[in-house]
Design an enzyme around this catalytic site. Structure first.
Site, PDB file in Angstrom:
ATOM      1  N   CYS A  13     -44.892  67.382 -56.708  1.00 39.77           N
ATOM      2  CA  CYS A  13     -45.818  66.359 -57.198  1.00 39.77           C
ATOM      3  C   CYS A  13     -45.438  65.885 -58.598  1.00 39.77           C
ATOM      4  CB  CYS A  13     -47.235  66.916 -57.198  1.00 39.77           C
ATOM      5  SG  CYS A  13     -47.468  68.238 -58.419  1.00 39.77           S
ATOM      6  N   HIS A  50     -41.211  62.887 -64.129  1.00 35.81           N
ATOM      7  CA  HIS A  50     -40.065  62.836 -65.059  1.00 35.81           C
ATOM      8  C   HIS A  50     -40.238  61.652 -65.999  1.00 35.81           C
ATOM      9  CE1 HIS A  50     -37.504  64.497 -61.485  1.00 35.81           C
ATOM     10  NE2 HIS A  50     -38.104  65.485 -62.111  1.00 35.81           N
TER      11      HIS A  50
HETATM   12 FE1  ICS Z   1     -32.564  66.905 -62.041  1.00 37.46          FE
HETATM   13 MO1  ICS Z   1     -35.395  71.835 -58.253  1.00 37.46          MO
HETATM   14 FE2  ICS Z   1     -34.687  67.676 -60.957  1.00 37.46          FE
HETATM   15 FE3  ICS Z   1     -33.057  69.386 -61.929  1.00 37.46          FE
HETATM   16 FE4  ICS Z   1     -32.444  68.071 -59.838  1.00 37.46          FE
HETATM   17 FE5  ICS Z   1     -33.510  69.919 -58.454  1.00 37.46          FE
HETATM   18 FE6  ICS Z   1     -35.737  69.547 -59.608  1.00 37.46          FE
HETATM   19 FE7  ICS Z   1     -34.088  71.239 -60.528  1.00 37.46          FE
HETATM   20  C1  ICS Z   1     -33.927  69.320 -60.239  1.00 37.46           C
HETATM   21  S1  ICS Z   1     -33.360  66.116 -60.186  1.00 37.46           S
HETATM   22  S2  ICS Z   1     -35.446  69.683 -57.468  1.00 37.46           S
HETATM   23  S3  ICS Z   1     -34.217  67.938 -63.044  1.00 37.46           S
HETATM   24  S4  ICS Z   1     -36.821  67.838 -60.375  1.00 37.46           S
HETATM   25  S5  ICS Z   1     -31.812  68.638 -57.827  1.00 37.46           S
HETATM   26  S6  ICS Z   1     -36.244  71.550 -60.334  1.00 37.46           S
HETATM   27  S7  ICS Z   1     -31.151  68.489 -61.503  1.00 37.46           S
HETATM   28  S8  ICS Z   1     -33.135  72.054 -58.754  1.00 37.46           S
HETATM   29  S9  ICS Z   1     -33.098  71.514 -62.462  1.00 37.46           S
END
Ligand code: ICS
Length: 516
Positions: free
Chosen positions: A50, A182
């Site tokens: 969310c 974000h």
């Molecule tokens: Fe970027 Mo989970 Fe974001 Fe990051 Fe990315 Fe993933 Fe999530 Fe984690 C993500 S886009 S889903 S900030 S919101 S793929 S927490 S890199 S792994 S550190």
């Protein structure tokens, strides 16, 4: 019928009409369009999170010297407490509150009579016990529904205690995924924190954006950058701090690791402070090498370029033998990679290096530019859901505006291949024939697993165990399970070792898939 059609064929016509735009097979030739960043279908078990998760959990949560107060029922605070493995440690000058979970613990009576009183009390307690220089408040769903004015409470507290207090209206239901969160977090940090410090600019200074130090990734990247001779002003936001963030405007260049979560700050800093940004990827040997060379090329100092080459050679030397061994074990394997909005792309080259083909991939909440590249941004339709997230406009800060290069030099660097304000997205690296599913869900995960039978499945906690019960090993690419770092040269070796262990464990031959 191919696998894509077989899976989509099981949907009702209404759902089929929606999902067929989100599920595509990569073909040679014309660039393909994918539907992304739209509402998940009610009733479908989506893997998404969310808006609150994106704001508090992802972007502001890792700031270690900030007391992050979650205004809402305790579950929201509890679920974002420690599970993302964004590591931090305190040093002499910076406190670390990331081990704590602060919440107003709203009850039914607070929902009925309002929760502002409780929030004021929580801030008071936090100031008295922890004495932080900065407090951030995040809204959860009920706060938006009952209309508590967290911004007024924040402004009042800021005056009363003489510290920075920021409020984020990141109610879970806002937007279509964590991506909206974000953006809200980026806006807050840009408006109220970046640029408020008074540090003196230093030579070869960079900010590392979109690196959240999961499993210690950021520490590994910083180690390499410092070895070469860069001055890391701030990391946004893994092991990052309010103290460092204030001075982010003094850097010369922004490095963007995760484009999805933080491209807003990179763009706004370009407008406000004249700072260029380049897309980097510190996952996978080839990507690290080219990113490090791009940074050195940007600065253009021959000594820096020579030092970069020297560090790359030394770091590679350290891991080469190990990598060759794991490559011999993994060559020819097939993988599925399903992560949020960046990592699916970031891991492809590392897997390719190890001889592993990605045959099935997707993002939970990536936008079209994360798939197709930034060139499509002007053609992305703005809908009611995206309008719901505020987009702020910044203007030139005359006192702090500086450009490192002339516009002519920037064009020259771009022509030489330095990715200044450039991101080509997943399409740039994914192989032909791979199936891509945007906003993937539980049903499709199981169906494609049966169809494509990958040797390893990279995903998260929501589907890890379903996958393993079917006899396919799964490694979490969000939290790295209990491992990491996976970034940098040493991280690549950790990754190769972990997936070799995962795929060679004899237990997978003993598991009977439920459908067999
Ligand atoms: Fe970027 Mo989970 Fe974001 Fe990051 Fe990315 Fe993933 Fe999530 Fe984690 C993500 S886009 S889903 S900030 S919101 S793929 S927490 S890199 S792994 S550190």
């Amino acid at each position: 019928m191919d696998s894509r059609d077989k899976v989509l064929d099981k949907y009702s016509s209404k759902i089929y009409k929606n999902r067929k735009e989100h599920v595509i097979e990569i073909e040679a030739g014309e660039p393909q369009v994918i539907a992304a960043d739209t509402r998940a279908i009610p009733g479908i078990m989506t893997n998404r999170g969310c808006c609150y998760a994106g704001c508090k959990g992802v972007v502001i949560g890792p700031l270690k010297d900030v007391v992050n107060i979650v205004h809402g029922p305790i579950g929201c605070a509890y679920y974002t407490w420690g599970t993302r493995r964004n590591k931090a440690k305190s040093d002499e000058s910076t406190k670390d509150f990331t081990q704590y979970s602060f919440s107003t613990d709203m009850q039914e009576t607070d929902i009925v009579f309002g929760g502002e009183k409780k929030l004021r009390q929580a801030i008071k307690e936090a100031v008295e016990i922890f004495n932080p220089e900065c407090i951030m408040i995040s809204s959860t769903c009920p706060v938006g529904l009952i209309g508590d004015d967290i911004h007024a409470v924040a402004a009042e507290a800021e005056k009363m205690y003489g510290i920075k207090v920021l409020a984020f209206s990141c109610e879970g239901y806002k937007g279509v995924s964590q991506s909206g969160g974000h953006h809200i977090a980026n806006n807050g940090l840009m408006k109220y924190i970046i640029g408020t410090g008074d540090a003196e600019p230093q030579k070869y200074s960079i900010n590392l954006l979109g690196e959240y130090n999961i499993g210690g990734d950021g520490w590994e990247v910083e180690r390499i950058l410092k070895r070469i001779g860069y001055n890391v002003v701030s990391v946004m936001t893994g092991d990052g701090s309010y103290a460092d963030l204030k001075n982010a405007h003094t850097a010369d260049l922004n490095l963007v690791q995760c484009h999805r979560s933080i491209n807003y700050i990179a763009e706004m800093m370009k407008t406000k402070y004249g700072m260029d940004w380049i897309k980097v990827n510190f996952i996978g040997l080839e990507s690290i090498k080219s990113s490090l060379m791009d940074i050195a090329t940007y600065f253009g100092d021959p000594a820096l370029l020579a030092r970069t080459e020297e560090v790359i050679a030394e770091e590679l030397d350290e891991i080469e033998e190990g990598m060759a061994y794991y490559k011999s074990k993994l060559d020819g394997k097939k993988a599925a990679v399903y992560v949020g909005g960046s990592r699916t792309h970031h891991y492809i080259n590392l897997l390719k290096y190890l001889g592993v083909d990605v045959i099935l991939a997707g993002y939970e909440f990536g936008h079209r530019d994360d798939y197709e590249g930034r060139d499509v941004i002007p053609s992305i339709k703005i809908d009611a859901d995206s309008k719901n997230i505020e987009s702020i406009t910044v203007t030139k800060d005359e006192a702090n505006y500086k450009t490192f290069h002339t516009p002519e030099k920037i064009e020259e660097l771009k022509a030489a291949g330095v990715p200044i304000e450039k991101y080509d997205g997943l399409w740039n690296d994914i192989a032909e024939g791979a199936i891509i599913t945007d906003d993937f869900n539980h049903f499709e995960t199981e169906e494609f697993l049966k169809e494509l039978k990958p040797d390893i499945f990279f995903s998260g906690i929501k589907d890890k165990f379903i996958v393993q019960k079917s006899g396919v090993p799964s490694r979490q690419l969000h939290s790295y399970d209990y491992s990491g770092p996976y970034a940098g040269f040493r991280g690549a070796l950790n990754f190769a070792k972990d997936i070799t262990m995962a795929t060679y464990t004899p237990v997978w031959n003993m598991v009977q898939a439920p459908w067999k």
